[in-house]
Write a protein that holds these residues in place. Structure first.
Motif, PDB file in Angstrom:
ATOM      1  N   ALA A  10       0.830  -1.285   0.035  1.00  0.00           N
ATOM      2  CA  ALA A  10       0.016  -0.118  -0.031  1.00  0.00           C
ATOM      3  C   ALA A  10       0.780   1.386   0.068  1.00  0.00           C
ATOM      4  O   ALA A  10       0.615   2.317  -0.425  1.00  0.00           O
ATOM      5  N   MET A  11       1.903   1.286   0.759  1.00  0.00           N
ATOM      6  CA  MET A  11       2.637   2.416   1.037  1.00  0.00           C
ATOM      7  C   MET A  11       3.769   2.695  -0.432  1.00  0.00           C
ATOM      8  O   MET A  11       4.120   3.953  -0.342  1.00  0.00           O
ATOM      9  N   GLN A  25       1.801   4.656  -4.635  1.00  0.00           N
ATOM     10  CA  GLN A  25       1.678   5.975  -5.025  1.00  0.00           C
ATOM     11  C   GLN A  25       2.922   6.386  -5.802  1.00  0.00           C
ATOM     12  O   GLN A  25       2.876   7.033  -6.753  1.00  0.00           O
ATOM     13  N   TYR A  84      -8.082  -1.575   0.299  1.00  0.00           N
ATOM     14  CA  TYR A  84      -7.244  -1.541   1.456  1.00  0.00           C
ATOM     15  C   TYR A  84      -8.274  -1.075   2.590  1.00  0.00           C
ATOM     16  O   TYR A  84      -7.880  -0.229   3.454  1.00  0.00           O
ATOM     17  N   ARG A 121      -4.615   3.394   6.829  1.00  0.00           N
ATOM     18  CA  ARG A 121      -5.064   3.361   5.310  1.00  0.00           C
ATOM     19  C   ARG A 121      -5.061   5.000   4.989  1.00  0.00           C
ATOM     20  O   ARG A 121      -5.185   5.267   3.789  1.00  0.00           O
ATOM     21  N   PHE A 153      -2.771   5.744   2.558  1.00  0.00           N
ATOM     22  CA  PHE A 153      -2.942   5.148   1.275  1.00  0.00           C
ATOM     23  C   PHE A 153      -3.913   5.959   0.463  1.00  0.00           C
ATOM     24  O   PHE A 153      -4.048   5.739  -0.710  1.00  0.00           O
TER      25      PHE A 153
END
Length: 416
Positions: A139-140, A143, A168, A174, A177
């Protein structure tokens, strides 16, 4: 009726209808028309890349099938990569590992934007099957990774069972995210694919090949007929980063294997998406014994089994299973718990951690910011699948796995 303004995707779809490989479906037709516009956006006069598409909907509505058709009918000069998201992320982690091992090459620069540009240089179009995020480490990085890919002019088409806003969901930290979700919605049009009928189940009606057995003798008879009674031998399958997976198999032709294994061997150990991807690239058929009813505390086990089925489906590999229970009964305890969880769920609850997690993820520890490393859960001793996004996506994934197992019995399984 299909548009007569011929694009290669529309033509391929029309042929599938004419040959009765697909049933007429207005929702699929609208999706084909929208994807054809993306293909048209790669014309010689186009100065900017077309907007991508994020397709979400119920299992078995044809998302993956149409997305595969889109990828295979792109103009030949457009580089593309079609991958299950479980296959893509281990590749990213492998590149990160190589970047860290080559510090002189990257110096102190964040390797993720560099990797994003590398991926774009290899593939102008990324087409992901089953886009989902259950791991904080994944998730991290999305981007920075995808931001670089998009900035270089890349286009993404993805399928998912979840709307972007649900990605997520309930995941640790979160809020970190959420910027990726905003970026995703800017770069890709969100396309809900309608339809409640599971076309895989419709296609498998009347099929003659059985792929799920609760009678061990019948399973063994099918296996012996397929192998001609030959003894299987140990085969080493290269995975990545020097690792190898050893399975009992028979060479069926120059490039493929028939594999025999057990659910315990493949799903209860420490194998992951990279192992299953390597296995399914080599195996044409996998005979899998020992499926049983999953227990509530075995969500990691469940997720590995589902990942295996997903990657087998993506590769066109057929999985033939011997089980103590029916496929629905295998998941009943997990489904009942998921229904109870949904009833208890209260809005506004978010999980977060600061520092101090271990060093596990879908493959390895991953940079999040600066010199900080995060684990998959951020909590010492916590399992990825015992809470947060890892748990909330299981309900979606079970339905998809059951649907795909049904399709594996179809005589046209594995054909686009």
């Amino acid at each position: 009726m299909l548009s007569t303004s011929s694009g290669s995707l529309q033509h391929a779809y029309r042929l599938l209808l004419e040959n009765k490989r697909l049933l007429p479906n207005p929702s699929q037709l609208a999706l084909v028309d929208r994807l054809s516009k993306i293909q048209d956006g790669f014309g010689p006069d186009s100065r900017t890349p077309p907007t991508g598409l994020y397709i979400h909907g119920s299992v078995g509505t044809g998302k993956s099938y149409i997305a595969s058709l889109f990828t295979s009918t792109l103009p030949s000069h457009i580089s593309r990569r079609r991958a299950h998201f479980h296959e893509f992320m281990p590749d990213v982690h492998s590149r990160l590992h190589q970047a860290r091992s080559s510090s002189s090459r990257y110096d102190s620069a964040d390797p993720l934007p560099i990797i994003g540009r590398q991926i774009h240089a290899e593939s102008r179009v990324l087409c992901f099957d089953e886009f989902q995020v259950t791991d904080i480490a994944d998730a991290m990085i999305l981007q920075r990774l995808m931001g670089s890919f998009w900035a270089a002019g890349g286009v993404m088409v993805a399928t998912s069972n979840r709307a972007p806003e649900k990605l997520y969901e309930d995941g640790l930290n979160r809020d970190l995210f959420l910027p990726f979700i905003a970026m995703l919605k800017q770069r890709c049009e969100t396309w809900p694919l309608g339809g409640a009928k599971d076309y895989r189940l419709l296609k498998s009606e009347g099929q003659t090949q059985k792929v799920f057995f609760t009678d061990p003798a019948e399973f063994q008879s099918t296996f012996e007929a397929a192998t001609g009674g030959q003894q299987l031998i140990a085969h080493e399958i290269p995975v990545m980063m020097g690792r190898k997976l050893v399975v009992a198999a028979m060479q069926t032709d120059e490039d493929s294997l028939t594999v025999s294994s057990t659910v315990a061997q493949l799903c209860e150990g420490k194998l992951g998406a990279a192992d299953y991807h390597a296995l399914c690239r080599k195996a044409k058929v996998i005979y899998l014994e020992g499926l049983r009813r999953f227990r509530l505390f075995e969500l990691d086990f469940v997720r590995r089994f589902i990942t295996l089925i997903d990657l087998a489906y993506e590769s066109g590999t057929k999985v033939i299973i011997s089980s103590d229970v029916t496929i629905d009964e295998a998941f009943v305890e997990i489904i009942e718990a998921e229904e109870q969880r949904a009833k208890r769920k209260q809005g506004g609850l978010q999980m977060s951690v600061k520092k101090g997690g271990g060093s596990s993820s879908s493959m390895m520890s991953t940079f999040v910011s600066g010199d900080t490393e995060w684990s998959a859960t951020g909590l010492e001793g916590a399992s990825l699948a015992t809470g947060g996004a890892g748990e909330t996506d299981v309900g979606f994934a079970i339905g998809r796995a059951i649907s795909r197992l049904h399709e594996m019995g179809s005589p046209i399984y594995g054909q686009v």
